[in-house]
Design an enzyme around this catalytic site. Structure first.
Site, PDB file in Angstrom:
ATOM      1  N   TYR A  77       0.797  -1.236   0.000  1.00 16.34           N
ATOM      2  CA  TYR A  77       0.000   0.000   0.000  1.00 16.34           C
ATOM      3  C   TYR A  77       0.832   1.291   0.000  1.00 16.34           C
ATOM      4  O   TYR A  77       0.513   2.228  -0.743  1.00 16.34           O
ATOM      5  CB  TYR A  77      -1.041  -0.022   1.136  1.00 16.34           C
ATOM      6  CG  TYR A  77      -2.271  -0.793   0.715  1.00 16.34           C
ATOM      7  CD1 TYR A  77      -3.333  -0.151   0.096  1.00 16.34           C
ATOM      8  CD2 TYR A  77      -2.333  -2.173   0.870  1.00 16.34           C
ATOM      9  CE1 TYR A  77      -4.442  -0.859  -0.343  1.00 16.34           C
ATOM     10  CE2 TYR A  77      -3.430  -2.895   0.441  1.00 16.34           C
ATOM     11  CZ  TYR A  77      -4.489  -2.234  -0.166  1.00 16.34           C
ATOM     12  OH  TYR A  77      -5.574  -2.936  -0.604  1.00 16.34           O
ATOM     13  N   GLU A 114      -9.164  -6.974   3.690  1.00 14.27           N
ATOM     14  CA  GLU A 114      -8.316  -8.018   3.096  1.00 14.27           C
ATOM     15  C   GLU A 114      -7.734  -8.933   4.178  1.00 14.27           C
ATOM     16  O   GLU A 114      -7.627 -10.142   3.988  1.00 14.27           O
ATOM     17  CB  GLU A 114      -7.221  -7.364   2.240  1.00 14.27           C
ATOM     18  CG  GLU A 114      -7.822  -6.812   0.936  1.00 14.27           C
ATOM     19  CD  GLU A 114      -7.021  -5.693   0.268  1.00 14.27           C
ATOM     20  OE1 GLU A 114      -5.812  -5.550   0.555  1.00 14.27           O
ATOM     21  OE2 GLU A 114      -7.617  -4.952  -0.550  1.00 14.27           O
TER      22      GLU A 114
HETATM   23  C1  HEM Z   1      -6.384   2.515  -2.066  1.00 16.86           C
HETATM   24  C2  HEM Z   1      -5.677   1.763  -2.881  1.00 16.86           C
HETATM   25  C3  HEM Z   1      -6.206   0.926  -4.006  1.00 16.86           C
HETATM   26  C4  HEM Z   1      -7.325   1.066  -4.793  1.00 16.86           C
HETATM   27  C5  HEM Z   1      -8.358   2.182  -4.749  1.00 16.86           C
HETATM   28  C6  HEM Z   1      -7.336  -0.039  -5.722  1.00 16.86           C
HETATM   29  C7  HEM Z   1      -8.330  -0.272  -6.655  1.00 16.86           C
HETATM   30  C8  HEM Z   1      -8.435  -1.396  -7.436  1.00 16.86           C
HETATM   31  C9  HEM Z   1      -9.538  -1.720  -8.309  1.00 16.86           C
HETATM   32  C10 HEM Z   1     -10.791  -0.866  -8.496  1.00 16.86           C
HETATM   33  C11 HEM Z   1      -9.278  -2.907  -8.905  1.00 16.86           C
HETATM   34  C12 HEM Z   1     -10.130  -3.640  -9.936  1.00 16.86           C
HETATM   35  C13 HEM Z   1     -11.007  -4.653  -9.263  1.00 16.86           C
HETATM   36  C14 HEM Z   1     -11.824  -5.420 -10.295  1.00 16.86           C
HETATM   37  O1  HEM Z   1     -11.244  -5.972 -11.231  1.00 16.86           O
HETATM   38  O2  HEM Z   1     -13.033  -5.466 -10.141  1.00 16.86           O
HETATM   39  C15 HEM Z   1      -7.983  -3.335  -8.398  1.00 16.86           C
HETATM   40  C16 HEM Z   1      -7.354  -4.496  -8.807  1.00 16.86           C
HETATM   41  C17 HEM Z   1      -6.046  -4.784  -8.494  1.00 16.86           C
HETATM   42  N1  HEM Z   1      -5.233  -4.079  -7.642  1.00 16.86           N
HETATM   43 FE1  HEM Z   1      -5.746  -2.488  -6.556  1.00 16.86          FE
HETATM   44  N2  HEM Z   1      -6.244  -0.816  -5.515  1.00 16.86           N
HETATM   45  C18 HEM Z   1      -5.518  -0.265  -4.479  1.00 16.86           C
HETATM   46  C19 HEM Z   1      -4.345  -0.746  -3.957  1.00 16.86           C
HETATM   47  C20 HEM Z   1      -3.585  -1.740  -4.531  1.00 16.86           C
HETATM   48  C21 HEM Z   1      -2.264  -2.141  -4.103  1.00 16.86           C
HETATM   49  C22 HEM Z   1      -1.521  -1.574  -2.897  1.00 16.86           C
HETATM   50  C23 HEM Z   1      -1.836  -3.110  -4.949  1.00 16.86           C
HETATM   51  C24 HEM Z   1      -0.504  -3.820  -4.922  1.00 16.86           C
HETATM   52  C25 HEM Z   1       0.529  -3.412  -5.622  1.00 16.86           C
HETATM   53  C26 HEM Z   1      -2.910  -3.346  -5.900  1.00 16.86           C
HETATM   54  C27 HEM Z   1      -2.893  -4.282  -6.902  1.00 16.86           C
HETATM   55  C28 HEM Z   1      -3.990  -4.682  -7.633  1.00 16.86           C
HETATM   56  C29 HEM Z   1      -3.999  -5.844  -8.520  1.00 16.86           C
HETATM   57  C30 HEM Z   1      -2.812  -6.780  -8.778  1.00 16.86           C
HETATM   58  C31 HEM Z   1      -5.287  -5.902  -9.061  1.00 16.86           C
HETATM   59  C32 HEM Z   1      -5.812  -6.960 -10.050  1.00 16.86           C
HETATM   60  C33 HEM Z   1      -5.445  -6.593 -11.441  1.00 16.86           C
HETATM   61  C34 HEM Z   1      -5.961  -7.626 -12.398  1.00 16.86           C
HETATM   62  O3  HEM Z   1      -5.463  -8.771 -12.335  1.00 16.86           O
HETATM   63  O4  HEM Z   1      -6.833  -7.289 -13.202  1.00 16.86           O
HETATM   64  N3  HEM Z   1      -3.948  -2.492  -5.622  1.00 16.86           N
HETATM   65  N4  HEM Z   1      -7.508  -2.415  -7.517  1.00 16.86           N
END
Ligand code: HEM
Length: 140
Positions: free
Chosen positions: A91, A133
């Protein structure tokens, strides 16, 4: 989050929305250059992932007075994060990259006050996500 922070978030959100694509593109560039260990987590990411993260940030900003509207989104994000093995230690990395991207897009508008407000807002959302989480990881 105090009212002043909320007011700054609401005032700057439309500018960020307008530059949504630029911000997320810049964010991932910084993230993968500075923290290459995060790249592995995105290996199966869809091409619209950029838009999703940007949308989540603006949805949050737009709903800052009604965070209950976001509970469905939080649940979805937390579940995808757990599937892709996102951990609390990631994060601050995403926060650093996102704030740097916001700063570059806001340019002169990125006063210390504005940046502090977004840092607080990101921290707030990150805390909510990490807590959910943690619960989901415990159930695995
Ligand atoms: C406040 C912080 C964050 C927000 C608002 C956020 C938001 C999101 C959203 C909206 C999605 C798409 C979910 C879906 O497919 O329905 C997502 C997916 C994902 N997020 Fe985050 N995220 C945050 C933090 C993080 C962090 C810290 C990481 C790690 C580096 C991360 C890694 C990922 C990954 C790997 C995916 C899946 C991508 C995929 O395989 O399509 N996110 N996140």
């Amino acid at each position: 989050m105090n009212n002043e922070t909320k007011a700054i978030i609401k005032a700057t959100a439309p500018i960020l929305k307008q530059h949504g694509e630029a911000i997320t593109t810049a964010m991932y560039k910084v993230l993968f250059e500075k923290y290459p260990q995060t790249q592995e987590l995105f290996k199966d990411a869809s091409s619209d992932q950029h838009k999703k993260l940007a949308n989540a940030v603006y949805a949050y900003a737009a709903n800052i007075d009604h965070l209950e509207n976001l509970s469905k989104g939080i649940e979805q994000m937390a579940s995808v994060h757990v599937k892709t093995h996102v951990l609390p230690e990631h994060y601050p990395m995403v926060g650093d990259a996102l704030l740097q991207a916001i700063k570059s897009v806001l340019g002169d508008g990125a006063s210390d006050e504005v940046m502090a407000a977004w840092e607080e807002a990101y921290g707030f959302l990150a805390t909510v996500l990490m807590a959910r989480e943690k619960e989901l990881y415990a159930q695995l």
